[in-house]
Design an enzyme around this catalytic site. Structure first.
Site, PDB file in Angstrom:
ATOM      1  N   CYS A   2      -8.678 -61.734  31.106  1.00  0.00           N
ATOM      2  CA  CYS A   2      -9.704 -60.771  31.466  1.00  0.00           C
ATOM      3  C   CYS A   2     -10.285 -61.187  32.819  1.00  0.00           C
ATOM      4  CB  CYS A   2     -10.858 -60.660  30.472  1.00  0.00           C
ATOM      5  SG  CYS A   2     -10.319 -60.123  28.855  1.00  0.00           S
ATOM      6  N   ARG A  27      -5.103 -61.142  35.631  1.00  0.00           N
ATOM      7  CA  ARG A  27      -5.690 -61.839  34.484  1.00  0.00           C
ATOM      8  C   ARG A  27      -5.625 -61.017  33.196  1.00  0.00           C
ATOM      9  NH1 ARG A  27      -9.007 -66.020  36.188  1.00  0.00           N
ATOM     10  NH2 ARG A  27     -10.101 -65.986  34.211  1.00  0.00           N
ATOM     11  N   TRP A  73      -7.508 -58.219  28.826  1.00  0.00           N
ATOM     12  CA  TRP A  73      -6.333 -58.688  28.081  1.00  0.00           C
ATOM     13  C   TRP A  73      -6.839 -58.809  26.641  1.00  0.00           C
ATOM     14  CZ3 TRP A  73      -4.779 -62.730  24.942  1.00  0.00           C
ATOM     15  CH2 TRP A  73      -3.391 -62.887  24.781  1.00  0.00           C
ATOM     16  N   LYS A 488      11.553 -67.533  33.136  1.00  0.00           N
ATOM     17  CA  LYS A 488      11.333 -66.512  34.175  1.00  0.00           C
ATOM     18  C   LYS A 488      11.966 -65.194  33.770  1.00  0.00           C
ATOM     19  CE  LYS A 488       8.805 -67.792  35.868  1.00  0.00           C
ATOM     20  NZ  LYS A 488       8.065 -68.951  35.742  1.00  0.00           N
ATOM     21  N   LYS A 606      -2.060 -64.218  33.576  1.00  0.00           N
ATOM     22  CA  LYS A 606      -1.777 -65.415  34.359  1.00  0.00           C
ATOM     23  C   LYS A 606      -2.656 -66.586  33.964  1.00  0.00           C
ATOM     24  CE  LYS A 606      -0.354 -66.933  38.754  1.00  0.00           C
ATOM     25  NZ  LYS A 606       0.936 -67.293  38.189  1.00  0.00           N
TER      26      LYS A 606
HETATM   27  C1  G6P Z   1       0.479 -68.389  31.502  1.00  0.00           C
HETATM   28  C2  G6P Z   1       1.182 -67.947  32.760  1.00  0.00           C
HETATM   29  C3  G6P Z   1       2.285 -68.940  33.106  1.00  0.00           C
HETATM   30  C4  G6P Z   1       1.710 -70.338  33.222  1.00  0.00           C
HETATM   31  C5  G6P Z   1       0.942 -70.748  31.974  1.00  0.00           C
HETATM   32  C6  G6P Z   1       0.147 -72.026  32.200  1.00  0.00           C
HETATM   33  O1  G6P Z   1       1.329 -68.276  30.425  1.00  0.00           O
HETATM   34  O2  G6P Z   1       1.711 -66.647  32.602  1.00  0.00           O
HETATM   35  O3  G6P Z   1       2.874 -68.559  34.330  1.00  0.00           O
HETATM   36  O4  G6P Z   1       2.754 -71.242  33.440  1.00  0.00           O
HETATM   37  O5  G6P Z   1      -0.004 -69.734  31.630  1.00  0.00           O
HETATM   38  O6  G6P Z   1      -0.844 -71.767  33.149  1.00  0.00           O
HETATM   39  P1  G6P Z   1      -1.483 -72.837  34.102  1.00  0.00           P
HETATM   40  O7  G6P Z   1      -2.433 -72.050  34.963  1.00  0.00           O
HETATM   41  O8  G6P Z   1      -2.192 -73.819  33.216  1.00  0.00           O
HETATM   42  O9  G6P Z   1      -0.400 -73.466  34.879  1.00  0.00           O
END
Ligand code: G6P
Length: 611
Positions: A2, A27, A73, A488, A606
Site C-alpha cells: 500500500c 507498492r 494491496w 523472474k 514491491k
Molecule cells: C517482494 C518483491 C521482491 C523482493 C522481496 C524482498 O516480494 O516483489 O522483488 O525480492 O519482496 O524485498 P526486499 O525489499 O526486502 O529486498
C-alpha cells in the site's frame, strides 16, 4: 505494501496526490482513492489502478489544498470500490488512509458494533477510523488526542494519515512498522510511504520513527510520541534526483533497470575501491570489521530476490573468507527458535529496507546479542536504521516490482565484504586480493557486452512465449542464479518455473522433461563445467529443449543447445553478476510478448510491509 500520500499547503492537492500515487503504485495496485478536504471531505475511490481513479474522479470537484491518497494491496477484504481507501468514519467526521495491518481489528470492531457503529467495508482500516471517531466524540477531545488514544489500543502495524472535518486545517500522521516520510517545503508539507513522490517538490525530509505522531498544518509541524512527549524533528536532505524515478525513454521500469546495471554496479563499488583498484574499503563497516572478521558464523537473512543474493553470499564468504554461512528465509527464521550465538554475525539483505519479515528477524537477532548488519538499497529506510551497521547498495531507486539491479548490487556488496574479510583473515594472498578487485571492476563492461545481445534474446523469447513450464539448472555460484531466473519468469510472465541445482535434476525434475520442457542451463566455465555438460546430455536424451548460458568461445554445449547466449568469461566468483542478465532479459521479453503488466505483475507488491 500500500502506498500513502498526503499534502497540505497552498497548491491544489489533487495533482500532487495523483502524481504521488503513480510513483507509489509499485507498492500495491488493486484499488486507489483520494480524499480532499474543502469545507467537507470529498472521497473518490475505486477498484483498479491510479489511472482508473483519474477517470473516475474526472468531472467531479477535486479542488482543495489538503488531502490524502492511497494505492492498495489488499489484506483484509477483496479489492473492490468499498474496501478501497480512504475510509470515512461512521458519522463522517474523520477520513483515514492506512498501510499495515490492525491485528486486533475483530475485537475492536465487535466493541464498536455494540456501541451502534455500522461498517460498510471488510477492512481493518475502517475499524481504526471508527475507533478514532468514537473516542473523539465520547471523550470530547481534540482529533490528535483521539488518534493517539486509538493507536494506543491497536495491535499491529500502521502508517496512517487522518483528516478531521472539525479541524480542517490539519493532517495527522503516525507510524508503527510501516514507513512514512514527510517532505518539508515552504508553507507546505508532503507525506508519503517513500521519498519518490516528494523529491520533485523538496529534498528536505523527516523520516518518522515508530510510535511518532505528526500534527501538520500548512506552516507548522509538531512531532511527538504516542505518549505525547515532544520530539525535535530531524530534517535530512534527500540524495535522489527526479530523473532516477522516470522511465527515461524505456518501455518499462524493469527494462530501464536491467540496462542500468553497468552503471548501478559501478555506483555500488564507486568510492569503495581505491588506489586504482588495489584497495577496498567499506566505510559503513569500519567500526565493526574486527567483529565481522572474527565471526564464527554468518547468518544471512532476506526474502525473495534478496534471499537469492544471500545464497550467492554463502558461496562467496565460504570461498573467499572461509567462514561458515547459513542463509535463511527471514519469514522462517523469525518463527523458528534459531540458535544465535554472540559470536555470530547476522547480515540482513533487503532492497526496500522495509520488508516486515526481515525487520522482525533483525529484531530477534538483536535480542540474542549478535552483531546485525544490513545490505539495503533505500537510504533512510527502516532496516538501515535498526541494524548495527551496514552497506548501502547505491543502485538507485528500483521501481519495477521484479527486482533486477538490486540483486546485482547486493551480490556486489557481498563480494566486496567477502574479499575484505578474506584479506583481513589472510585467507586471500595480496595477489588474490588484487585479482578479485580487478575482476569486480571489469564486471560493468562485461555486462554492457551481454546487453548488446538484447535483440537476439528478444527473438529467442518469441519461441518460448507459449510454454507452460520452465526448468532452470545451475551448479555452485550459478545455482542461486537458476533460482533467481525462475523467480523472474514466474513473477512477471506467470509461467511456472523451477530452479534446481543441476545435479539434483536426476532426483525428480528429470521426470518432467519431454519435448515441451525448456531447460535453461547455466554453464559458465568453472570446476563443475564437465558435470554440466553431462546434465545437458541428460536433458537432450529426453528431448528437452536446452537454452544454454555459456562463456564466449565455448563449443561443446553450444553444439548441443537449441539456443545459447554467450557471456564473457570471468572468475567464478563474479559469474552470477553476468549470468543473471540474459535471464532477466528473457523473462522480460517473454512477459511482454504474453501481454503481461511487467512493472506491476498481478498479486505482487514491491515493498512487503505485512507478514
Ligand atoms: C517482494 C518483491 C521482491 C523482493 C522481496 C524482498 O516480494 O516483489 O522483488 O525480492 O519482496 O524485498 P526486499 O525489499 O526486502 O529486498
Amino acid at each position: 505494501m500500500c502506498g500513502i500520500v498526503g499534502y497540505i499547503g497552498y497548491r491544489e492537492a489533487y495533482p500532487v496526490l495523483i502524481n504521488g500515487l503513480k510513483r507509489l503504485e509499485y507498492r500495491g495496485y488493486d484499488s486507489a482513492g483520494i480524499a480532499i478536504l474543502n469545507e467537507v471531505s470529498h472521497v473518490y475511490k475505486c477498484k483498479g489502478k491510479v489511472s482508473d481513479l483519474e477517470k473516475y474522479a474526472k468531472g467531479n470537484d477535486v479542488s482543495g489544498h489538503i488531502g490524502m491518497g492511497h494505492t492498495r494491496w489488499a489484506t483484509h477484504g477483496e479489492p473492490n470500490d468499498i474496501n478501497a481507501h480512504p475510509h470515512k468514519s461512521f458519522n463522517g467526521k474523520f477520513v483515514l488512509i492506512h498501510n499495515g495491518i490492525i491485528e486486533n481489528y475483530s475485537t475492536l470492531k465487535d466493541r464498536l458494533i455494540n456501541r451502534g457503529y455500522k461498517f460498510t467495508s471488510q477492512t481493518d482500516s475502517e475499524v481504526l477510523v471508527n475507533l478514532i471517531e468514537f473516542l473523539y466524540l465520547k471523550g470530547g477531545v481534540t482529533a490528535e488526542v483521539a488518534v493517539r488514544l486509538a493507536l494506543s489500543k491497536v495491535e499491529g502495524a500502521y502508517g496512517i494519515v487522518v483528516m478531521c472535518s472539525d479541524e480542517p486545517d490539519k493532517l495527522i500522521a503516525a507510524r508503527k512498522g510501516s514507513p512514512l516520510v514527510i517532505g518539508v517545503g515552504n508553507d507546505e508539507y508532503f507525506l508519503a510511504s517513500d521519498a519518490t513522490p516528494i523529491v520533485e517538490y523538496t529534498k528536505s525530509v523527516i523520516y518518522l520513527n515508530d510510535q511518532n505522531v505528526a500534527v501538520i498544518t500548512k506552516n507548522e509541524l509538531v512531532l511527538k510520541t504516542l505518549k505525547n512527549i515532544p520530539l525535535t524533528p530531524e530534517i535530512k536532505q534527500l540524495d535522489l534526483d527526479i530523473g532516477e524515478i522516470d522511465k527515461g525513454g524505456y518501455a518499462h521500469f524493469m527494462l530501464k533497470e536491467i540496462f542500468e546495471q553497468p552503471r548501478s554496479i559501478h555506483d555500488t563499488f564507486r568510492g569503495r575501491v581505491y588506489s586504482e583498484g588495489t584497495e577496498l574499503r567499506l566505510g559503513g563497516l569500519f567500526q565493526v570489521l574486527p567483529k565481522l572478521v572474527e565471526a564464527k558464523r554468518i547468518i544471512i537473512i532476506g526474502c525473495g530476490t534478496s534471499w537469492h543474493a544471500g545464497l550467492v553470499g554463502e558461496y562467496l564468504f565460504e570461498d573467499l573468507a572461509r567462514v561458515s554461512v547459513e542463509v535463511e528465509y527471514a519469514s522462517e527464521f523469525r518463527y523458528r527458535n534459531p540458535i544465535i550465538n554472540s559470536g555470530d554475525v547476522v547480515i540482513a539483505i533487503s532492497q526496500s529496507g522495509e520488508t516486515a519479515d526481515t525487520l522482525a528477524a533483525i529484531r530477534l537477532a538483536k535480542e540474542s546479542g549478535a552483531l546485525v548488519l544490513g545490505i539495503c538499497n533505500v537510504v533512510g529506510s527502516s532496516i538501515p536504521r535498526e541494524t548495527d551497521a551496514g552497506v548501502y547498495t547505491h543502485a538507485g531507486p528500483e521501481i519495477g516490482v521484479a527486482s533486477t539491479k538490486a540483486f546485482t548490487a547486493q551480490v556486489t556488496v557481498l563480494a566486496m565484504m567477502a574479499i575484505l574479510v578474506g584479506r583481513e583473515k589472510n585467507i586471500l594472498t595480496e595477489a588474490q586480493y588484487h585479482h578479485y578487485i580487478k575482476e569486480l571492476m571489469a564486471v560493468p563492461e562485461k555486462i554492457e557486452s551481454i546487453l548488446k545481445q538484447d535483440e537476439e534474446i528478444r527473438k529467442m523469447a518469441e519461441m518460448y512465449q507459449d510454454v507452460n513450464n520452465f526448468l532452470y539448472l545451475g551448479r555452485g555460484y550459478l545455482f542461486p542464479v537458476a533460482l533467481e531466473g525462475a523467480l523472474k519468469l514466474k513473477e512477471i510472465s506467470y509461467i511456472h518455473a523451477e530452479g534446481y541445482p543441476a545435479a539434483e535434476m536426476k532426483h525428480g525434475p528429470i521426470a518432467l522433461i519431454d519435448h515441451h520442457m525448456p531447460v535453461v542451463v547455466l554453464a559458465a566455465k568453472d570446476h563443475s563445467y564437465d558435470k554440466i555438460v553431462s546434465n545437458v546430455q541428460e536433458v537432450k536424451a529426453r528431448k528437452g529443449r536446452v537454452i544454454a548460458i555459456i562463456n564466449k568461445g565455448e563449443a561443446t554445449i553450444k553444439k548441443m543447445a537449441n539456443h545459447y547466449i554467450e557471456i564473457p568469461e570471468s572468475d567464478a566468483v563474479f559469474s552470477p553478476l553476468l549470468a543473471v542478465i540474459p535471464l532477466q532479459l528473457m523473462s522480460y521479453y517473454i512477459a511482454v510478448l504474453r501481454g503481461c503488466d511487467v512493472d506491476q505483475p498481478r498479486n505482487l507488491a514491491k515493498s512487503v510491509t505485512v507478514e
